[in-house]
Design a protein around this motif. Sequence first.
Motif, PDB file in Angstrom:
ATOM      1  N   TRP A  85       1.045  -1.515  -0.102  1.00  0.00           N
ATOM      2  CA  TRP A  85      -0.055   0.067   0.155  1.00  0.00           C
ATOM      3  C   TRP A  85       0.951   1.330   0.223  1.00  0.00           C
ATOM      4  O   TRP A  85       0.466   2.136  -0.372  1.00  0.00           O
ATOM      5  N   VAL A  86       2.395   0.538   0.264  1.00  0.00           N
ATOM      6  CA  VAL A  86       2.695   2.406   0.708  1.00  0.00           C
ATOM      7  C   VAL A  86       3.502   3.275  -0.561  1.00  0.00           C
ATOM      8  O   VAL A  86       2.862   3.886  -0.959  1.00  0.00           O
ATOM      9  N   LEU A  94      -9.451   1.543  10.647  1.00  0.00           N
ATOM     10  CA  LEU A  94      -9.416   0.803  11.792  1.00  0.00           C
ATOM     11  C   LEU A  94      -9.495  -0.741  11.371  1.00  0.00           C
ATOM     12  O   LEU A  94      -8.977  -1.802  11.958  1.00  0.00           O
ATOM     13  N   GLY A  95     -10.557  -0.780  10.761  1.00  0.00           N
ATOM     14  CA  GLY A  95     -10.748  -1.614   9.762  1.00  0.00           C
ATOM     15  C   GLY A  95      -9.956  -2.327   9.272  1.00  0.00           C
ATOM     16  O   GLY A  95      -9.358  -3.485   8.958  1.00  0.00           O
ATOM     17  N   THR A  96      -8.935  -1.701   8.703  1.00  0.00           N
ATOM     18  CA  THR A  96      -7.716  -2.292   7.844  1.00  0.00           C
ATOM     19  C   THR A  96      -6.785  -2.734   9.278  1.00  0.00           C
ATOM     20  O   THR A  96      -6.424  -3.720   8.014  1.00  0.00           O
ATOM     21  N   GLY A 153      -7.905  -3.415  -0.689  1.00  0.00           N
ATOM     22  CA  GLY A 153      -7.615  -1.333  -1.117  1.00  0.00           C
ATOM     23  C   GLY A 153      -5.808  -2.476  -1.787  1.00  0.00           C
ATOM     24  O   GLY A 153      -6.099  -0.848  -2.760  1.00  0.00           O
ATOM     25  N   LEU A 154      -5.324  -3.169  -2.143  1.00  0.00           N
ATOM     26  CA  LEU A 154      -3.721  -3.459  -2.674  1.00  0.00           C
ATOM     27  C   LEU A 154      -5.388  -2.977  -4.544  1.00  0.00           C
ATOM     28  O   LEU A 154      -4.280  -2.430  -5.307  1.00  0.00           O
ATOM     29  N   MET A 155      -6.445  -3.591  -4.426  1.00  0.00           N
ATOM     30  CA  MET A 155      -7.141  -4.227  -5.715  1.00  0.00           C
ATOM     31  C   MET A 155      -7.408  -2.154  -6.019  1.00  0.00           C
ATOM     32  O   MET A 155      -7.080  -1.243  -7.500  1.00  0.00           O
TER      33      MET A 155
END
Length: 218
Positions: A85-86, A94-96, A153-155
């Motif tokens: 993700w960086v 928080l959910g991540t 998130g990657l997607m």
Amino acid sequence: MEIGSQLIEQRAVHAAPLSRWRPTPRRLVRLLAGLWIFGTGEGLLVASDLGNSPWTVFAQGVAHQTGVSVGTATIATSLAILCAWVPLRQAPGLGTILNAILIGVAIDVTLDLLPASIPLGPRIGLIPAGIGLVALGSGLYLTSRLGPGPRDGLMTGLHRRTGHSLRFVRVCLELSAVAGGFALGGVVGPGTLAFALLIGPGVQFAVHSLGDGGTHTL
């Protein structure tokens, strides 16, 4: 004029995006319940031994090669994905973080509670049960609006950076996970196919049934 100003301020407050790090008790309970139900569903698919969801195929392959549990491999995979993700400049919530941890824990707890040997008939039944729980868990944690999971998130990050459609990016990621996991020893089977066909409609139904806002805010 004063009343009008107050109405404008109230509307601005209601329109403000929800915090991803400071949830209300209701949103936190929804998040925790959703993640645990999600992980339980994944555990049922693993216990069926008839094919896992794409990313759990990969985690099971990692577990097979390293000797760790499937849940531990799931957590390790999630943390590794978060590192990606960086450069994509994805914003976690928080959910991540809880997604990366709790789902793996729930998978291991579920597998520990189930018998080591299950007849074929009940194992077949674990497939729709597992998919249904993953869909329900997804609906709960997504509508808590506390940040996407590591894989989602990657997607979305790759979609934004490459310009390819979300569908294309998701298919490429999941095919890669299945292929890599299968090569490492993960189980691919009818459960994998059923998951691929049913999870999209299941999640959509859960989100629309449980959500109190549009899907664009997830």
